[in-house]
Design a protein around this motif. Structure first.
Motif, PDB file in Angstrom:
ATOM      1  N   TYR A 104       0.855  -1.186   0.000  1.00  0.00           N
ATOM      2  CA  TYR A 104       0.000   0.000   0.000  1.00  0.00           C
ATOM      3  C   TYR A 104       0.888   1.232   0.000  1.00  0.00           C
ATOM      4  O   TYR A 104       2.063   1.162   0.375  1.00  0.00           O
ATOM      5  N   ARG A 105       0.296   2.310  -0.472  1.00  0.00           N
ATOM      6  CA  ARG A 105       1.080   3.531  -0.581  1.00  0.00           C
ATOM      7  C   ARG A 105       0.769   4.429   0.607  1.00  0.00           C
ATOM      8  O   ARG A 105      -0.389   4.784   0.824  1.00  0.00           O
ATOM      9  N   ASP A 106       1.803   4.750   1.377  1.00  0.00           N
ATOM     10  CA  ASP A 106       1.615   5.707   2.462  1.00  0.00           C
ATOM     11  C   ASP A 106       1.280   7.055   1.803  1.00  0.00           C
ATOM     12  O   ASP A 106       2.087   7.600   1.054  1.00  0.00           O
ATOM     13  N   PRO A 133      -2.069  -1.914 -12.263  1.00  0.00           N
ATOM     14  CA  PRO A 133      -2.649  -1.016 -13.269  1.00  0.00           C
ATOM     15  C   PRO A 133      -1.937   0.328 -13.419  1.00  0.00           C
ATOM     16  O   PRO A 133      -1.859   0.860 -14.510  1.00  0.00           O
ATOM     17  N   MET A 134      -1.427   0.885 -12.292  1.00  0.00           N
ATOM     18  CA  MET A 134      -0.930   2.254 -12.352  1.00  0.00           C
ATOM     19  C   MET A 134       0.554   2.322 -11.991  1.00  0.00           C
ATOM     20  O   MET A 134       0.935   2.102 -10.838  1.00  0.00           O
ATOM     21  N   LEU A 135       1.397   2.662 -12.965  1.00  0.00           N
ATOM     22  CA  LEU A 135       2.812   2.917 -12.686  1.00  0.00           C
ATOM     23  C   LEU A 135       2.936   4.427 -12.489  1.00  0.00           C
ATOM     24  O   LEU A 135       3.039   5.174 -13.464  1.00  0.00           O
ATOM     25  N   ALA A 136       2.869   4.857 -11.233  1.00  0.00           N
ATOM     26  CA  ALA A 136       2.813   6.299 -10.932  1.00  0.00           C
ATOM     27  C   ALA A 136       4.206   6.795 -10.537  1.00  0.00           C
ATOM     28  O   ALA A 136       5.025   7.086 -11.405  1.00  0.00           O
ATOM     29  N   THR A 137       4.505   6.840  -9.236  1.00  0.00           N
ATOM     30  CA  THR A 137       5.879   7.205  -8.832  1.00  0.00           C
ATOM     31  C   THR A 137       6.850   6.085  -9.180  1.00  0.00           C
ATOM     32  O   THR A 137       8.046   6.304  -9.316  1.00  0.00           O
ATOM     33  N   HIS A 192      -0.295  15.221  -5.894  1.00  0.00           N
ATOM     34  CA  HIS A 192      -0.784  14.167  -4.986  1.00  0.00           C
ATOM     35  C   HIS A 192      -0.313  12.778  -5.427  1.00  0.00           C
ATOM     36  O   HIS A 192      -0.739  11.775  -4.861  1.00  0.00           O
ATOM     37  N   GLY A 193       0.511  12.731  -6.452  1.00  0.00           N
ATOM     38  CA  GLY A 193       1.009  11.443  -6.919  1.00  0.00           C
ATOM     39  C   GLY A 193       0.048  10.721  -7.842  1.00  0.00           C
ATOM     40  O   GLY A 193       0.227   9.527  -8.131  1.00  0.00           O
ATOM     41  N   TYR A 194      -0.971  11.434  -8.334  1.00  0.00           N
ATOM     42  CA  TYR A 194      -1.902  10.825  -9.299  1.00  0.00           C
ATOM     43  C   TYR A 194      -1.406  11.043 -10.718  1.00  0.00           C
ATOM     44  O   TYR A 194      -0.825  12.092 -11.038  1.00  0.00           O
ATOM     45  N   ILE A 195      -1.681  10.044 -11.553  1.00  0.00           N
ATOM     46  CA  ILE A 195      -1.310  10.157 -12.964  1.00  0.00           C
ATOM     47  C   ILE A 195      -2.274  11.125 -13.655  1.00  0.00           C
ATOM     48  O   ILE A 195      -3.489  11.075 -13.440  1.00  0.00           O
ATOM     49  N   VAL A 196      -1.706  12.002 -14.503  1.00  0.00           N
ATOM     50  CA  VAL A 196      -2.475  12.992 -15.255  1.00  0.00           C
ATOM     51  C   VAL A 196      -2.319  12.685 -16.753  1.00  0.00           C
ATOM     52  O   VAL A 196      -1.178  12.533 -17.203  1.00  0.00           O
ATOM     53  N   LEU A 199      -6.863   8.137 -14.527  1.00  0.00           N
ATOM     54  CA  LEU A 199      -8.250   7.688 -14.360  1.00  0.00           C
ATOM     55  C   LEU A 199      -8.662   7.728 -12.886  1.00  0.00           C
ATOM     56  O   LEU A 199      -9.677   7.170 -12.500  1.00  0.00           O
ATOM     57  N   GLY A 200      -7.828   8.373 -12.063  1.00  0.00           N
ATOM     58  CA  GLY A 200      -8.103   8.426 -10.623  1.00  0.00           C
ATOM     59  C   GLY A 200      -7.446   7.259  -9.920  1.00  0.00           C
ATOM     60  O   GLY A 200      -6.471   6.690 -10.415  1.00  0.00           O
ATOM     61  N   ASP A 201      -7.976   6.904  -8.774  1.00  0.00           N
ATOM     62  CA  ASP A 201      -7.431   5.779  -8.009  1.00  0.00           C
ATOM     63  C   ASP A 201      -8.000   4.477  -8.579  1.00  0.00           C
ATOM     64  O   ASP A 201      -9.216   4.247  -8.516  1.00  0.00           O
ATOM     65  N   ALA A 202      -7.132   3.653  -9.137  1.00  0.00           N
ATOM     66  CA  ALA A 202      -7.600   2.453  -9.843  1.00  0.00           C
ATOM     67  C   ALA A 202      -8.380   1.530  -8.906  1.00  0.00           C
ATOM     68  O   ALA A 202      -9.424   0.982  -9.289  1.00  0.00           O
ATOM     69  N   GLY A 203      -7.868   1.353  -7.690  1.00  0.00           N
ATOM     70  CA  GLY A 203      -8.563   0.488  -6.725  1.00  0.00           C
ATOM     71  C   GLY A 203      -9.954   1.027  -6.416  1.00  0.00           C
ATOM     72  O   GLY A 203     -10.936   0.280  -6.413  1.00  0.00           O
ATOM     73  N   ASP A 204     -10.044   2.320  -6.176  1.00  0.00           N
ATOM     74  CA  ASP A 204     -11.350   2.924  -5.879  1.00  0.00           C
ATOM     75  C   ASP A 204     -12.296   2.812  -7.078  1.00  0.00           C
ATOM     76  O   ASP A 204     -13.487   2.545  -6.909  1.00  0.00           O
TER      77      ASP A 204
HETATM   78  N1  URA Z   1      -2.445   4.943  -8.152  1.00  0.00           N
HETATM   79  C1  URA Z   1      -3.662   5.091  -8.700  1.00  0.00           C
HETATM   80  O1  URA Z   1      -4.557   4.273  -8.482  1.00  0.00           O
HETATM   81  N2  URA Z   1      -3.878   6.145  -9.496  1.00  0.00           N
HETATM   82  C2  URA Z   1      -2.939   7.064  -9.788  1.00  0.00           C
HETATM   83  O2  URA Z   1      -3.202   7.994 -10.546  1.00  0.00           O
HETATM   84  C3  URA Z   1      -1.674   6.904  -9.190  1.00  0.00           C
HETATM   85  C4  URA Z   1      -1.449   5.827  -8.383  1.00  0.00           C
END
Ligand code: URA
Length: 211
Positions: A104-106, A133-137, A192-196, A199-204
């Motif tokens: 999980y991501r702190d 699904p999401m390669l963010a940081t 906030h570390g979200y990909i732009v 698609l938002g938080d993939a898990g959510d």
């Molecule tokens: N994890 C996500 O689910 N979405 C992002 O945009 C970044 C990390």
């Protein structure tokens, strides 16, 4: 030699991805689209698997025909969002062994924290496809792959739906031997570390939860 980043830009993948990006797409539709997309991504990430010809008898005659050769596959889902890609891939590669690495991501440090690891035996003899699904940081992918290497994995691919340039660079620095396959290289990460555009938080999006 597989290149470090492959964008799987098949029209069906791109169409489904656009529907997943839309904020009004409900979780049930999002999950269905991700399931469909992951089968297409499985096609891309296994595109170069070696084949060997064997002799078989069809109802008509004896012939030579190709089957998969080389290493057996292990699919590793990086929890929790990895499970959204896993099911579709298993539809088309049902014989693959499956493992899980829970990260999980702190939300403050954006650093990954491992809370679970269960992987198949003999990872060193398998082609390992890690799915997230999401390669963010890139922090959680790098940490998960560190863990898989400690477990013996030596041939690893990372499959994600979306990648940010920052995550690709981090992976290239930490694991230059691990090729990345994605449906899209997006523009950037936000503060906030979200990909732009992402698609938002993939898990959510998948499970209808909110952080
Ligand atoms: N994890 C996500 O689910 N979405 C992002 O945009 C970044 C990390």
């Amino acid at each position: 030699m597989t290149s470090h980043l492959t964008v799987l830009n098949h029209p069906l993948v791109q169409h489904k991805l656009t529907l997943m990006r839309k904020k009004e797409t409900p979780s049930s539709t999002f999950r269905q689209l991700l399931w469909e997309t992951s089968m297409l991504l499985a096609y891309g990430v296994t595109d170069d698997l070696p084949l060997v010809e064997v002799t078989i008898d069809t109802p008509v005659c004896r012939t030579r025909s190709p089957i998969l050769a080389g290493k057996k596959l292990a699919l590793i889902s990086i929890l929790r969002a990895g499970n959204g890609l896993l099911d579709g891939i298993l539809e088309v590669i049902p014989a693959a062994r499956v493992g899980f690495v829970g990260m999980y991501r702190d939300e403050e440090t954006l650093e990954p924290v491992e809370y679970y690891c269960k992987v198949p035996a003999e990872l060193e003899n398998r082609l390992v496809i890690a799915v997230d699904p999401m390669l963010a940081t890139g922090n959680s992918s790098v940490a998960a792959i560190d863990r898989l290497k400690k477990e013996g994995a030596s041939e690893i691919r990372l499959l994600c739906l979306l990648a940010a340039p920052e995550g690709v660079a981090r992976m290239k620095e930490a694991h230059p031997d691990v090729p990345i396959f994605t449906a899209s290289l997006d523009e950037k990460l936000n503060e906030h570390g979200y990909i732009v555009p992402g698609l938002g938080d993939a898990g959510d999006r998948m499970f209808g939860t909110q952080s």
